[in-house]
Design an enzyme around this catalytic site. Structure first.
Site, PDB file in Angstrom:
ATOM      1  N   VAL A  30      48.584  58.491  17.125  1.00 49.00           N
ATOM      2  CA  VAL A  30      48.036  57.530  18.088  1.00 49.00           C
ATOM      3  C   VAL A  30      47.521  56.287  17.367  1.00 49.00           C
ATOM      4  O   VAL A  30      47.671  55.163  17.863  1.00 49.00           O
ATOM      5  CB  VAL A  30      46.912  58.178  18.938  1.00 49.00           C
ATOM      6  N   CYS A  31      46.937  56.459  16.205  1.00 47.44           N
ATOM      7  CA  CYS A  31      46.299  55.360  15.475  1.00 47.44           C
ATOM      8  C   CYS A  31      47.199  54.138  15.277  1.00 47.44           C
ATOM      9  O   CYS A  31      46.766  53.015  15.561  1.00 47.44           O
ATOM     10  CB  CYS A  31      45.768  55.841  14.135  1.00 47.44           C
TER      11      CYS A  31
END
Length: 187
Positions: A46-47
């Protein structure tokens, strides 16, 4: 306990910025608006989507007089390696703070002791070094740079116009509210 109006602690950390290793301290933060954007770790799932979204909106933050500091518990060396390896991360022009000692993550109360990582936390810090807005999300839920920018604009507006407040979905130029002392007693 609320973090609103908490002054950030003194810190000194290594960072990766514009292809170089630099040192960043609280002194560098004071005097301008800042966003501290905590995320769990480099080389994750996700980062990079969040950091790319923030990179795409960075010019707007800069135009609003705000610096962005992304922060993870990785070292500045890992930030550089990720930057070198990822097309998404190569878009980043803002500061990537390293927090391997967890000092900054603990100060912002996003450190996950059992994992050695930070939660996803977005903190808007005013020029005096005080937190004026923040949101902490579960590690598996990404954030939206457009909404973070809207919140920054609202915080800046309220700081400039102390007698007005911004309603839900407020955008610059939209109507604000002026609380009446008569109405406050009725709440």
């Amino acid at each position: 306990m609320s973090m609103i109006n908490k002054e950030i602690s003194d810190f000194k950390a290594m960072a990766f910025h514009n292809g170089k290793f630099v040192t960043v301290s609280k002194e560098d933060v004071l005097g301008k608006w800042s966003v501290f954007f905590f995320y769990p770790a480099d080389f994750t799932f996700v980062c990079p989507t969040e950091l790319e979204d923030l990179a795409d909106k960075y010019a707007d933050f800069k135009a609003a007089g705000c610096e962005i500091y992304s922060v993870s518990t990785d070292t500045h060396f890992v930030h550089k390696a990720w930057y070198d390896a990822s097309e998404r991360i190569k878009k980043i022009d803002y500061v990537m703070l390293a927090d391997p000692t967890h000092e900054i993550s603990k100060d912002f109360e996003v450190y996950i002791e059992t994992d050695g990582l930070a939660e996803r936390g977005s903190f808007i810090v005013n020029p005096e070094g005080k937190i004026v807005a923040y949101e902490v999300s579960s590690g598996n839920v990404g954030r939206n740079a457009e909404e973070l920018f809207r919140k920054l604009q609202a915080c800046q507006f309220v700081a400039e116009h102390g007698d007005e407040v911004c309603p839900a979905k407020w955008q610059p130029g939209a109507e604000t509210l002026k609380p009446s002392l008569d109405l406050v007693g009725q709440l």
